[in-house]
Design an enzyme around this catalytic site. Structure first.
Site, PDB file in Angstrom:
ATOM      1  N   ASP A  36      30.258 -48.600 -25.498  1.00 11.41           N
ATOM      2  CA  ASP A  36      29.929 -47.408 -24.719  1.00 11.41           C
ATOM      3  C   ASP A  36      31.100 -46.450 -24.586  1.00 11.41           C
ATOM      4  O   ASP A  36      30.917 -45.333 -24.100  1.00 11.41           O
ATOM      5  CB  ASP A  36      29.429 -47.805 -23.328  1.00 11.41           C
ATOM      6  CG  ASP A  36      27.911 -47.883 -23.318  1.00 11.41           C
ATOM      7  OD1 ASP A  36      27.307 -47.645 -24.377  1.00 11.41           O
ATOM      8  OD2 ASP A  36      27.338 -48.186 -22.275  1.00 11.41           O
ATOM      9  N   ASP A 275      20.588   1.356 -35.578  1.00 13.62           N
ATOM     10  CA  ASP A 275      20.876   0.203 -36.415  1.00 13.62           C
ATOM     11  C   ASP A 275      20.203  -1.063 -35.924  1.00 13.62           C
ATOM     12  O   ASP A 275      20.184  -2.071 -36.598  1.00 13.62           O
ATOM     13  CB  ASP A 275      22.392  -0.037 -36.493  1.00 13.62           C
ATOM     14  CG  ASP A 275      23.025   0.936 -37.456  1.00 13.62           C
ATOM     15  OD1 ASP A 275      22.260   1.587 -38.198  1.00 13.62           O
ATOM     16  OD2 ASP A 275      24.255   1.048 -37.465  1.00 13.62           O
ATOM     17  N   GLY A 410      24.052  -8.089 -44.079  1.00  8.42           N
ATOM     18  CA  GLY A 410      25.191  -7.357 -44.601  1.00  8.42           C
ATOM     19  C   GLY A 410      24.889  -5.890 -44.769  1.00  8.42           C
ATOM     20  O   GLY A 410      25.775  -5.083 -44.961  1.00  8.42           O
ATOM     21  N   LEU A 411      23.626  -5.508 -44.728  1.00  5.99           N
ATOM     22  CA  LEU A 411      23.262  -4.101 -44.846  1.00  5.99           C
ATOM     23  C   LEU A 411      22.087  -3.874 -43.899  1.00  5.99           C
ATOM     24  O   LEU A 411      21.197  -4.702 -43.795  1.00  5.99           O
ATOM     25  CB  LEU A 411      22.832  -3.800 -46.281  1.00  5.99           C
ATOM     26  CG  LEU A 411      22.851  -2.336 -46.693  1.00  5.99           C
ATOM     27  CD1 LEU A 411      24.250  -1.752 -46.553  1.00  5.99           C
ATOM     28  CD2 LEU A 411      22.389  -2.209 -48.131  1.00  5.99           C
TER      29      LEU A 411
HETATM   30  S1  SF4 Z   1      21.606 -47.278 -24.556  1.00  7.25           S
HETATM   31 FE1  SF4 Z   1      23.002 -47.000 -22.819  1.00  7.25          FE
HETATM   32  S2  SF4 Z   1      24.090 -48.952 -22.648  1.00  7.25           S
HETATM   33 FE2  SF4 Z   1      23.124 -48.930 -24.632  1.00  7.25          FE
HETATM   34  S3  SF4 Z   1      24.674 -48.119 -26.009  1.00  7.25           S
HETATM   35 FE3  SF4 Z   1      23.465 -46.376 -25.367  1.00  7.25          FE
HETATM   36  S4  SF4 Z   1      24.522 -45.588 -23.607  1.00  7.25           S
HETATM   37 FE4  SF4 Z   1      25.341 -47.634 -23.930  1.00  7.25          FE
END
Ligand code: SF4
Length: 506
Positions: A36, A275, A410-411
């Site tokens: 994580d 423009d 561009g134009l």
């Molecule tokens: S689902 Fe939640 S706990 Fe699992 S990897 Fe993703 S962020 Fe981490």
């Protein structure tokens, strides 16, 4: 839980990280599996932040699950307090950490620092909600004070909502601070961005609150209103019209006149200038968080003259507001967090431009449609080195440039129409910065729509089609086939392509 390759919002603990990272004096201890720590990359790599977020992960592994993960958490919290000396410790669990059912609040009892336990149900809620809850809990814990007597001082307000990893929050705050300064309003506290828990203790001293990002700060601002009687400015100042409405709302609350604070506002004139006439009626599809999507729709329709063909959000908490906005433009809102739904609607509505998130940028690349980003989730390029706000009058200038440029080739279109037969300006011509002899760049045609079953492309026409820039080629193919069908032409020759082009140019 639905596993997906792309997602508009992360789990709620990423929202909590956005608050912790935005503030000073806050540390977050997160019960989370090894892996994580990827969340750090969002801030250091995507936001180009020069520091890691203030987060300690317990990083338990599979082998720890049979053992004492609670002890792991206690140790991590103790060490984090000793090392970082925060003013407040946030504690919580990621999705997998939540499944272990340790009790972060109980496990941090007795620590020599205020602790806020975040109960963020990862399987029901998402990132923005997690950010909003975290900010609300911090405000509830620390906000104090009462407005100082008004005599002899400027009116003052708090600015609420900007976070880490937000779309242009850093620049929006600077722009809105300048705007409020020109109006004569002092800033009491900006939070969470740049604020410490100590700063939050002064929130109650302001006369009113400016809520720049409702998804993040609405809940906290509503509580402040109940607690301290502070009114809220709720107009999100994106676009010239909304910025004028914002100024009027602020002036009314501050007891000031909305004097001439409209500087650097080029959008109204630019969008009316000759423009820009080619903008009128261009089909635009908008998707993002609710506040940015609603604001973008207003700017697109009322300030640039685009035709809105789609409006949607992934922010389910604000679905009602987006539905109402869409209905006011005579269309039905798309409320989904599945990017494949969005892709299907973009393909079906065939817009000339998509205003969306990083996900829509991917979608548009596949479909060959120009796209500008207006909302999180974002990519590293949405944190430009230059000053580039979305809000206020300067923000309106930025919107004009970033939305209009993808439509220009561009134009200007009226010149293209005038010189369309000239070989130098024909659609197969190489870009003007390349040598005249440069051959058209070979392009990958994987992303193109397949030819319809009832129209046969003759080789010469097919070859000419391939010389059309890739981002409009799919549309040219579809238009030509539709034209051929309407004329009863079974085989598309070079002339059919020209005729179709002349037909649609009329
Ligand atoms: S689902 Fe939640 S706990 Fe699992 S990897 Fe993703 S962020 Fe981490």
């Amino acid at each position: 839980m639905k596993l997906t390759l792309w997602t508009y919002e992360g789990p709620p603990h990423v929202g909590a990280m956005r608050i912790a990272t935005a503030m000073t004096g806050v540390h977050y201890v997160l019960h989370a599996p090894q892996g994580d720590t990827y969340a750090d990359l969002l801030f250091t790599m995507i936001e180009r932040r020069d520091r890691r977020p203030p987060v300690t992960y317990t990083t338990f592994q599979a082998r720890d699950l049979g053992g004492d993960t609670a002890e792991l958490f206690k140790t991590a919290a103790r060490e984090a307090v000793a090392r970082f000396r925060p003013e407040v410790l946030l504690v919580g669990a990621s999705c997998t950490g939540e499944l272990i059912q340790d009790d972060p609040e109980g496990l941090t009892r007795g620590l020599d620092v205020p602790v806020i336990a975040l109960d963020l149900p990862a399987y029901q809620r998402k990132e923005n909600w997690g950010a909003s809850e975290t900010f609300y809990h911090l405000v509830r814990r620390f906000a104090a004070g009462k407005p100082l007597p008004r005599e002899g001082r400027q009116p003052c307000c708090n600015i609420l909502g900007p976070t880490a990893l937000g779309f242009r929050h850093r620049d929006d705050v600077r722009e809105i601070e300048q705007l409020l300064g020109r109006l004569g309003v002092a800033i009491n506290v900006v939070a969470p961005m740049g604020a410490s828990p100590g700063d939050l203790t002064r929130l109650g001293e302001a006369d009113f609150n400016v809520v720049l990002y409702p998804e993040i700060a609405d809940t906290a601002a509503a509580w402040l209103e109940r607690q301290f009687g502070q009114k809220r400015v709720t107009t999100v100042p994106i676009g010239v019209g909304a910025t004028r409405a914002f100024v009027a709302e602020v002036a009314a609350l501050a007891g000031l006149s909305a004097a001439d604070c409209e500087r650097n506002s080029n959008l109204p004139w630019y969008s009316r200038s000759v423009d820009a006439t080619y903008l009128t009626g261009k089909k635009v599809f908008i998707f993002g968080d609710a506040s940015h999507a609603i604001a973008a729709a207003r700017v697109a329709v009322t300030e640039l003259g685009f035709a809105l063909v789609g409006l949607g959000t992934y922010s389910r908490e604000y679905a009602k507001d987006v539905r109402q906005a869409a209905a006011s433009y005579g269309i039905e809102a798309l409320i989904t967090d599945d990017y494949l739904d969005v892709e299907a609607q973009v393909a079906a509505t065939e817009p000339d431009l998509v205003l969306g998130t990083q996900m829509e940028r991917h979608i548009c690349k596949r479909l060959g449609i120009p796209c500008a980003v207006i909302s999180a989730p974002v990519h590293v390029q949405d944190f430009p080195a230059r000053y580039s706000p979305q809000m206020g009058f300067e923000g309106a200038n930025v919107l004009f440039d970033t939305w209009v440029h993808p439509l220009m080739m561009g134009l200007e279109e009226h010149l293209l129409a005038m010189f369309r037969e000239d070989s130098e300006f024909g659609e197969g011509a190489a870009p003007s910065h390349l040598p005249v002899s440069a051959a058209p760049v070979p392009v990958d045609v994987v992303a193109e729509a397949a030819p319809s079953a009832d129209a046969v492309w003759l080789p010469e026409a097919e070859q000419a089609l391939r010389r059309i820039p890739v981002f409009v080629r799919g549309k040219a193919r579809r238009n030509t086939e539709a034209y051929a069908r309407s004329q009863g032409v079974a085989a598309i020759a070079l002339q059919t392509l020209y005729d179709a082009r002349a037909h649609y140019a009329r």
